[in-house]
Every structure is written in C-alpha cells, then in structure tokens.
Design a protein around this motif. Structure first.
Motif, PDB file in Angstrom:
ATOM      1  N   VAL A   1       0.900  -1.122   0.039  1.00 31.34           N
ATOM      2  CA  VAL A   1      -0.184  -0.006  -0.091  1.00 31.34           C
ATOM      3  C   VAL A   1       0.883   1.180   0.020  1.00 31.34           C
ATOM      4  CG1 VAL A   1      -1.697   1.344   1.329  1.00 31.34           C
ATOM      5  CG2 VAL A   1      -1.870  -1.395   0.961  1.00 31.34           C
ATOM      6  N   TYR A   2       1.789   1.228   0.544  1.00 32.20           N
ATOM      7  CA  TYR A   2       2.829   2.408   0.925  1.00 32.20           C
ATOM      8  C   TYR A   2       3.460   2.754  -0.474  1.00 32.20           C
ATOM      9  CZ  TYR A   2       6.818   5.077   2.120  1.00 32.20           C
ATOM     10  OH  TYR A   2       8.069   5.936   2.085  1.00 32.20           O
ATOM     11  N   LYS A   3       3.791   1.269  -1.099  1.00 29.27           N
ATOM     12  CA  LYS A   3       4.517   1.561  -2.364  1.00 29.27           C
ATOM     13  C   LYS A   3       3.773   2.233  -3.488  1.00 29.27           C
ATOM     14  CE  LYS A   3       8.171  -1.919  -1.800  1.00 29.27           C
ATOM     15  NZ  LYS A   3       8.879  -3.120  -2.146  1.00 29.27           N
ATOM     16  N   GLU A   4       2.381   1.735  -3.292  1.00 23.99           N
ATOM     17  CA  GLU A   4       1.324   2.166  -4.226  1.00 23.99           C
ATOM     18  C   GLU A   4       1.188   3.537  -4.039  1.00 23.99           C
ATOM     19  OE1 GLU A   4      -0.969   2.348  -7.565  1.00 23.99           O
ATOM     20  OE2 GLU A   4       0.477   0.567  -6.748  1.00 23.99           O
ATOM     21  N   HIS A   5       1.016   4.312  -2.981  1.00 22.35           N
ATOM     22  CA  HIS A   5       1.022   5.535  -2.812  1.00 22.35           C
ATOM     23  C   HIS A   5       2.135   6.174  -3.280  1.00 22.35           C
ATOM     24  CE1 HIS A   5      -2.065   4.750   0.957  1.00 22.35           C
ATOM     25  NE2 HIS A   5      -2.614   4.661  -0.169  1.00 22.35           N
ATOM     26  N   ALA A   6       3.096   6.017  -3.004  1.00 16.76           N
ATOM     27  CA  ALA A   6       4.477   6.486  -3.468  1.00 16.76           C
ATOM     28  C   ALA A   6       4.578   6.464  -4.767  1.00 16.76           C
ATOM     29  CB  ALA A   6       5.666   5.875  -2.901  1.00 16.76           C
ATOM     30  N   LYS A   7       4.041   5.374  -5.630  1.00 12.80           N
ATOM     31  CA  LYS A   7       4.144   5.332  -7.059  1.00 12.80           C
ATOM     32  C   LYS A   7       2.946   6.390  -7.699  1.00 12.80           C
ATOM     33  CE  LYS A   7       3.230   2.074 -10.686  1.00 12.80           C
ATOM     34  NZ  LYS A   7       2.569   0.977 -11.234  1.00 12.80           N
ATOM     35  N   GLU A   8       1.962   6.568  -7.023  1.00 12.62           N
ATOM     36  CA  GLU A   8       0.919   7.334  -7.461  1.00 12.62           C
ATOM     37  C   GLU A   8       1.465   8.912  -7.458  1.00 12.62           C
ATOM     38  OE1 GLU A   8      -2.506   7.228  -5.131  1.00 12.62           O
ATOM     39  OE2 GLU A   8      -2.903   4.918  -5.761  1.00 12.62           O
TER      40      GLU A   8
ATOM     41  N   TYR B   1       7.144  15.468 -11.395  1.00 13.49           N
ATOM     42  CA  TYR B   1       8.308  14.479 -11.373  1.00 13.49           C
ATOM     43  C   TYR B   1       8.653  14.212 -12.710  1.00 13.49           C
ATOM     44  CZ  TYR B   1       7.295  14.016  -6.474  1.00 13.49           C
ATOM     45  OH  TYR B   1       6.920  14.481  -5.391  1.00 13.49           O
ATOM     46  N   GLN B   2       9.960  13.965 -13.262  1.00  9.76           N
ATOM     47  CA  GLN B   2      10.334  13.247 -14.224  1.00  9.76           C
ATOM     48  C   GLN B   2      11.061  12.288 -14.243  1.00  9.76           C
ATOM     49  OE1 GLN B   2      12.042  16.744 -16.349  1.00  9.76           O
ATOM     50  NE2 GLN B   2      14.321  16.071 -15.948  1.00  9.76           N
ATOM     51  N   LYS B   3      11.246  11.310 -15.345  1.00  5.26           N
ATOM     52  CA  LYS B   3      11.788   9.964 -15.083  1.00  5.26           C
ATOM     53  C   LYS B   3      13.158  10.342 -15.700  1.00  5.26           C
ATOM     54  CE  LYS B   3      11.136   5.087 -15.668  1.00  5.26           C
ATOM     55  NZ  LYS B   3       9.760   4.173 -16.141  1.00  5.26           N
TER      56      LYS B   3
ATOM     57  N   PHE C   1      14.168   9.453  -2.181  1.00  5.82           N
ATOM     58  CA  PHE C   1      12.782   9.886  -2.010  1.00  5.82           C
ATOM     59  C   PHE C   1      11.808   8.831  -1.081  1.00  5.82           C
ATOM     60  CE2 PHE C   1       8.463   9.028  -3.185  1.00  5.82           C
ATOM     61  CZ  PHE C   1       7.893  10.479  -3.238  1.00  5.82           C
ATOM     62  N   TYR C   2      11.136   9.509  -0.124  1.00  5.92           N
ATOM     63  CA  TYR C   2      10.151   8.553   0.477  1.00  5.92           C
ATOM     64  C   TYR C   2       9.062   9.649   0.970  1.00  5.92           C
ATOM     65  CZ  TYR C   2      12.186  11.157   4.602  1.00  5.92           C
ATOM     66  OH  TYR C   2      12.652  12.119   5.583  1.00  5.92           O
ATOM     67  N   GLY C   3       8.196   9.037   1.590  1.00  2.00           N
ATOM     68  CA  GLY C   3       6.933   9.764   2.077  1.00  2.00           C
ATOM     69  C   GLY C   3       6.363   9.623   3.543  1.00  2.00           C
ATOM     70  N   THR C   4       5.887  10.857   3.910  1.00  2.00           N
ATOM     71  CA  THR C   4       5.565  10.680   5.385  1.00  2.00           C
ATOM     72  C   THR C   4       3.822  11.145   5.383  1.00  2.00           C
ATOM     73  OG1 THR C   4       5.993  12.989   5.917  1.00  2.00           O
ATOM     74  CG2 THR C   4       7.595  11.470   6.629  1.00  2.00           C
ATOM     75  N   TYR C   5       3.163  10.180   6.069  1.00  2.00           N
ATOM     76  CA  TYR C   5       1.649  10.398   5.926  1.00  2.00           C
ATOM     77  C   TYR C   5       1.157  11.573   6.852  1.00  2.00           C
ATOM     78  CZ  TYR C   5       0.845   5.918   3.757  1.00  2.00           C
ATOM     79  OH  TYR C   5       0.914   4.843   3.112  1.00  2.00           O
TER      80      TYR C   5
ATOM     81  N   ILE D   1      -8.047  12.497   6.709  1.00  2.00           N
ATOM     82  CA  ILE D   1      -8.518  12.080   5.560  1.00  2.00           C
ATOM     83  C   ILE D   1      -8.207  10.395   5.730  1.00  2.00           C
ATOM     84  CG2 ILE D   1      -8.447  11.786   2.975  1.00  2.00           C
ATOM     85  CD1 ILE D   1      -7.743  14.736   3.114  1.00  2.00           C
ATOM     86  N   ASN D   2      -9.050   9.602   5.207  1.00  2.00           N
ATOM     87  CA  ASN D   2      -8.713   8.037   5.132  1.00  2.00           C
ATOM     88  C   ASN D   2      -8.584   7.641   3.976  1.00  2.00           C
ATOM     89  OD1 ASN D   2      -7.853   5.692   6.354  1.00  2.00           O
ATOM     90  ND2 ASN D   2      -9.951   5.242   7.308  1.00  2.00           N
ATOM     91  N   PRO D   3      -7.519   6.861   3.493  1.00  2.00           N
ATOM     92  CA  PRO D   3      -6.399   6.705   4.137  1.00  2.00           C
ATOM     93  C   PRO D   3      -5.634   8.269   3.858  1.00  2.00           C
ATOM     94  CG  PRO D   3      -6.281   6.092   1.849  1.00  2.00           C
ATOM     95  CD  PRO D   3      -7.781   6.355   2.195  1.00  2.00           C
ATOM     96  N   PRO D   4      -4.838   8.607   4.869  1.00  2.00           N
ATOM     97  CA  PRO D   4      -4.180   9.945   4.936  1.00  2.00           C
ATOM     98  C   PRO D   4      -3.135  10.047   3.542  1.00  2.00           C
ATOM     99  CG  PRO D   4      -3.212   8.550   6.535  1.00  2.00           C
ATOM    100  CD  PRO D   4      -4.264   7.792   6.007  1.00  2.00           C
ATOM    101  N   PRO D   5      -3.246  11.330   3.148  1.00  2.00           N
ATOM    102  CA  PRO D   5      -1.972  11.477   1.798  1.00  2.00           C
ATOM    103  C   PRO D   5      -0.787  11.297   2.456  1.00  2.00           C
ATOM    104  CG  PRO D   5      -2.963  13.472   2.455  1.00  2.00           C
ATOM    105  CD  PRO D   5      -3.726  12.591   3.323  1.00  2.00           C
ATOM    106  N   LEU D   6       0.196  11.246   1.324  1.00  2.00           N
ATOM    107  CA  LEU D   6       1.555  11.136   1.624  1.00  2.00           C
ATOM    108  C   LEU D   6       2.142  12.558   1.482  1.00  2.00           C
ATOM    109  CD1 LEU D   6       3.136   7.902   0.391  1.00  2.00           C
ATOM    110  CD2 LEU D   6       3.166   8.710   2.344  1.00  2.00           C
ATOM    111  N   ARG D   7       3.174  12.958   2.219  1.00  2.00           N
ATOM    112  CA  ARG D   7       4.031  14.115   1.977  1.00  2.00           C
ATOM    113  C   ARG D   7       5.144  13.735   1.467  1.00  2.00           C
ATOM    114  NH1 ARG D   7       8.107  17.319   4.301  1.00  2.00           N
ATOM    115  NH2 ARG D   7       8.201  16.060   5.982  1.00  2.00           N
ATOM    116  N   PRO D   8       5.697  14.047   0.202  1.00  2.00           N
ATOM    117  CA  PRO D   8       6.619  13.691  -0.488  1.00  2.00           C
ATOM    118  C   PRO D   8       8.009  14.430   0.184  1.00  2.00           C
ATOM    119  CG  PRO D   8       5.914  15.373  -1.758  1.00  2.00           C
ATOM    120  CD  PRO D   8       4.816  15.213  -0.613  1.00  2.00           C
ATOM    121  N   VAL D   9       9.003  13.570   0.461  1.00  2.00           N
ATOM    122  CA  VAL D   9      10.604  14.210   1.247  1.00  2.00           C
ATOM    123  C   VAL D   9      11.553  13.724   0.346  1.00  2.00           C
ATOM    124  CG1 VAL D   9      11.727  14.070   3.315  1.00  2.00           C
ATOM    125  CG2 VAL D   9       9.282  13.875   3.293  1.00  2.00           C
TER     126      VAL D   9
END
Length: 146
Positions: free
Chosen positions: A25-32, A40-42, A82-86, A92-100
């Motif tokens: 789930v965490y990986k899916e949120h980060a991928k989104e 972001y650019q690849k 790159f990682y995210g903090t909720y 909001i459920n599920p809480p959004p990620l803040r990109p870091v």
C-alpha cells in the motif's frame, strides 16, 4: 497474513503519530505521487555524476572567493532518496503522503549546511524576521498607539 517484512511503520508528518501500513500500500501511494509528470520526471541515466560535477565546480569558485568555505565539497556522495510521510493531521482516510527527498550524503548537503549557517547569521538583521513564535507574540502585543 501479516509478517515482519510486509509492514511499514512510519512516524506521520506533523502530529508525529505512528502509521502502520502494508508495504504494498505504501509503495502504491508513493508510485501514484511519482507518476505525476507535472511534478516529477523520469531520468534516463544516473544523474549523480553530473550532480557531483556541478556542485564541485560551484564549490571551487566559492572557495576561491571565500576560503573559509573549504570543506563544503561533496564527500562520498550518493543520490538523494525519495520517501513519503503520512499527513495524518489531514483527517482523511487513507491519509495522503507528503513527499520528502532526503539530502543526507547528497552532493549538495555540505554546501547546503554552509549556506544555511551563513543565512541564519544574516537573518538577525532582516527587520521582518521572527526568531520563533514567542517573538511573534511579543511583537503582536506591543502597544503601537504610544
């Protein structure tokens, strides 16, 4: 089944709650987040060598002019991570990620610390700079009618 390897436990962004989430789930949120091409650019090749080269060149010019900056050059740099903090404070459920993007050991980390040190010293001379919330409260309470 829940196992030690398929859960991520992270501290949330502002209210510092612990969030337990399945790894997928965490990986899916980060991928989104990373799929947002307006943000972001690849990259097609490893950007680290160019980053190191650019920062080293900048440091060389700065040290030439300001010798006290000796030692701000990259040392054993690695790519920023790159990682995210909720954001649990959003309620909001599920809480959004803040990109870091962690700059620890990145090519610009040492130069960033030096820049921060210099700017902190200069900020005390900027009339609109507030050191902390206590100073803001004191300035707001000052009687301006006198």
């Amino acid at each position: 089944a829940i196992t030690a390897g398929n859960l991520i436990i992270k501290q949330s962004d502002k209210d510092k709650q612990f969030v337990v989430v399945p790894t997928d789930v965490y990986k899916e949120h980060a991928k989104e987040m990373l799929e947002d091409t307006s943000t972001y650019q690849k990259v097609v090749k490893n950007p680290l060598p160019a980053m190191i080269s650019d920062i080293e060149l900048l440091c060389e010019h700065l040290i030439e002019k300001y010798p006290k900056l000796e030692g701000v050059e990259p040392y054993c740099p690695r790519l920023p991570e790159f990682y995210g903090t909720y954001k649990t404070h959003k309620k909001i459920n599920p809480p959004p990620l803040r990109p870091v993007t962690s700059q620890v050991d990145s090519p610009g980390e040492r130069l960033g610390h030096a820049t921060n040190h210099i700017l902190k010293q200069a900020l005390q001379y900027v009339p609109v700079h507030l050191k902390d919330s206590t100073e803001a409260r004191l300035r707001l309470c000052v009687d301006t009618t006198a």
